[in-house]
Design a protein around this motif. Structure first.
Motif, PDB file in Angstrom:
ATOM      1  N   LEU B  42       7.794  -5.371  18.134  1.00  0.00           N
ATOM      2  CA  LEU B  42       9.120  -5.569  18.736  1.00  0.00           C
ATOM      3  C   LEU B  42       9.508  -7.045  18.692  1.00  0.00           C
ATOM      4  N   ALA B  43       8.553  -7.916  19.028  1.00  0.00           N
ATOM      5  CA  ALA B  43       8.813  -9.358  18.988  1.00  0.00           C
ATOM      6  C   ALA B  43       9.206  -9.795  17.571  1.00  0.00           C
ATOM      7  N   ALA B  45      10.462  -7.923  15.208  1.00  0.00           N
ATOM      8  CA  ALA B  45      11.761  -7.347  14.842  1.00  0.00           C
ATOM      9  C   ALA B  45      12.904  -8.200  15.390  1.00  0.00           C
ATOM     10  N   LEU B  46      12.710  -8.728  16.604  1.00  0.00           N
ATOM     11  CA  LEU B  46      13.719  -9.598  17.215  1.00  0.00           C
ATOM     12  C   LEU B  46      13.912 -10.870  16.402  1.00  0.00           C
ATOM     13  N   GLU B  48      13.071 -11.369  13.236  1.00  0.00           N
ATOM     14  CA  GLU B  48      13.534 -11.067  11.887  1.00  0.00           C
ATOM     15  C   GLU B  48      15.036 -10.822  11.840  1.00  0.00           C
TER      16      GLU B  48
END
Lengths: 199, 199
Positions: B42-43, B45-46, B48
């Motif tokens: 999740l981190a 993805a944020l 990116e």
């Protein structure tokens, strides 16, 4: 419809509890529109929390030290242990400012259907603490549902022979609630748990 | 009550729309209990999404390329532009599969109170596109509220002298809705927008 990195972010967000496709999409678009520093701060917070936070070696609470602040607090009443399912339950109980003893996190509740037996919970650790610390009362604060009640009964039977008082948190009508809107199970529990009014 | 890294994560999460203290806390505890790889995904993805996603140089939609996939699609009808407030509105409209023209993202709606005038919106870019692309119709899909309606009126007055058809998306009862539960504004709009039934 989304570009690959947005689709990936939406997918990652839907893994969070209570976040469906729609909410994930709304959150993702918010992230896209917020300043870069804010999104990076959230990402960094996620990484940091996983790096730093571990379980307390005493009670199983979440902590950044080997032992949590509650277990290290000398003003706490060492004669009482409150047994909860999850670390988050400690936050709720602390918020009441009504409890000053120790905690013990089981890590869940007994559930034959989901294959959770006493070995999957921190029951052995609880027994060890009771023996070592001279505990007089264990308050069982598992959730008021089938699994929580089963766990409560199991622990009560296990602990009674040790000569300690085992109590269960009360079920009943929520404060400020309304009889009219109470479900029959809660109302039944509230009746069952009635107390003499001091007058 | 929380350790510093947990408190920081909760604080970062409350900056998300619709996420209050309680929800942020629940999400944070979920992150603490989920496998490390999930939280890190999740981190990542944020990070990116903030690195890769930019605004389309044509319509202002979000894209990972200089120009978005919709603007590059040769099967799209070049004679219609649908004007929306935000990129997320494009997602909603695309989901209907009813629209096959181009889009134009304003980046908001006119709001004197919040200091949003035509210069703060992508109005100049819209005019330039209309001149360059030979557009016959502009469908205004701003939100059916005060700001959206004001924006619609402003654009209609601005575009009419150019000899193009300016239309506004219909307001009315939601499909599957119920007269009984419709608010009076919606019902008034639905009456106002009544159409002859083909029979």
């Amino acid at each position: 419809m989304f570009s690959p990195s947005v689709a990936n972010l939406v997918a990652q967000l839907t893994r969070l509890p209570g976040v469906g496709q729609r909410t994930a999409q709304r959150l993702a678009f918010h992230v896209l529109q917020q300043p870069e520093a804010e999104a990076l701060a959230l990402a960094a917070a996620l990484v940091e929390v996983k790096e730093r936070v571990r379980f307390c070696d005493q009670c199983g609470n979440l902590t950044e030290e080997p032992t949590c602040a509650i277990c290290l607090d000398p003003r706490r009443d060492r004669s009482v242990i409150c047994v909860v399912e999850q670390p988050v339950d400690i936050v709720s109980l602390e918020r009441t400012h009504e409890y000053h003893g120790f905690y013990h996190v089981l890590g869940g509740a007994l559930s034959p259907i989901e294959g959770v037996g006493p070995e999957q919970l921190r029951v052995r650790e609880l027994l060890a603490r009771i023996e070592a610390e001279g505990v007089a009362e264990v308050i069982i604060c598992t959730n008021p549902n089938l699994e929580g009640d089963t766990t409560s009964l199991y622990l009560a039977r296990l602990l009674k022979p040790l000569g300690i008082t085992v109590t269960r948190i009360a079920s009943g009508l929520p404060v400020g609630g309304d009889l009219e809107y109470a479900d029959e199970l809660t109302l039944g529990r509230a009746l069952e748990g009635r107390r003499v009014v001091d007058a």
